[in-house]
Design an enzyme around this catalytic site. Structure first.
Site, short mmCIF file in Angstrom:
data_model
loop_
_atom_site.label_atom_id
_atom_site.label_comp_id
_atom_site.label_asym_id
_atom_site.label_seq_id
_atom_site.Cartn_x
_atom_site.Cartn_y
_atom_site.Cartn_z
N CYS A 58 39.05 36.18 12.15
CA CYS A 58 40.45 35.75 12.25
C CYS A 58 41.28 36.20 11.05
CB CYS A 58 40.55 34.23 12.41
SG CYS A 58 39.85 33.59 13.96
N ARG A 59 41.13 35.50 9.93
CA ARG A 59 42.02 35.70 8.79
C ARG A 59 41.76 37.00 8.03
NH1 ARG A 59 40.75 30.20 5.88
NH2 ARG A 59 38.73 30.75 6.78
N SER A 60 40.51 37.26 7.66
CA SER A 60 40.27 38.46 6.83
C SER A 60 40.47 39.76 7.60
CB SER A 60 38.92 38.39 6.13
OG SER A 60 37.85 38.26 7.03
N ASN A 63 34.97 36.27 9.42
CA ASN A 63 35.46 37.65 9.48
C ASN A 63 35.89 38.03 10.90
OD1 ASN A 63 34.28 41.02 8.86
ND2 ASN A 63 36.20 40.15 8.22
N CYS A 107 36.98 35.76 4.57
CA CYS A 107 37.17 34.44 5.17
C CYS A 107 35.81 33.94 5.64
CB CYS A 107 38.21 34.46 6.29
SG CYS A 107 37.73 35.31 7.81
N ASP A 147 42.62 28.23 8.80
CA ASP A 147 41.80 28.99 9.74
C ASP A 147 42.31 28.78 11.17
OD1 ASP A 147 39.84 30.27 11.22
OD2 ASP A 147 38.19 29.46 10.03
#
Length: 159
Positions: free
Chosen positions: A13-15, A11, A8, A125
């Site tokens: 939040c999402r990934s 690195n 993401c 995000d």
């Protein structure tokens, strides 16, 4: 061994959420020794930091460990080290492709590409939206379908 890198922007939040959820799913299937899992960001702002508090809170809510996950930036060497490089949105994919030549065996896809029946093709995000619950649901669906694909791949290869 099959290797997966979730990517993401920062690195945090999402990934890392995807890394933690995917690790949990892989562990429940007893495939820890057959699948290598990591995450990275396209930007360098958060290198060395743990996941965002919102990510940690939602993972804790669902009893998914984020132990050992620290932000790092994707580098061109990663392109040859992973079988799957999974971006969260179109901009992540563009940034991955700008790093250099991607070997032909490497699958670079958005996470939601694995959820064929989803109307949502990008994982928004939550750093900007604050919607960590929505992101958790999308990431869980994407990771579940990705794992199904990899399990099929492993069974065909006899690994």
């Amino acid at each position: 061994m099959v290797s997966v890198l979730f990517v993401c922007l920062g690195n945090i939040c999402r990934s890392p959420m995807a890394e933690a959820i995917f690790r949990d799913l892989v562990k429940k299937e007893g495939l820890e020794g057959k699948i290598k899992i990591d995450s990275a960001g396209t930007g360098d702002w958060h290198i060395g930091h743990p996941p965002h508090q919102g990510t940690r809170d939602i993972l804790k809510k669902y009893q998914v460990s984020d132990e050992g996950i620290l932000a790092r930036q994707i580098v061109s060497e990663d392109l040859g080290q992973f079988d799957y490089i999974i971006g969260m949105d179109d901009q992540n994919i563009t940034n991955i492709q700008k790093l250099g030549d991607i070997p032909s065996h490497v699958k670079v896809k958005r996470l939601m590409d694995f959820v064929e029946d989803s109307t949502q093709k990008e994982v928004p995000d939550p750093y900007y939206t604050g919607k960590f619950d929505e992101v958790y649901e999308l990431v869980t669906a994407g990771c579940s379908r990705l794992l199904e694909e990899i399990k099929t791949e492993l069974s065909h290869e006899g690994k």
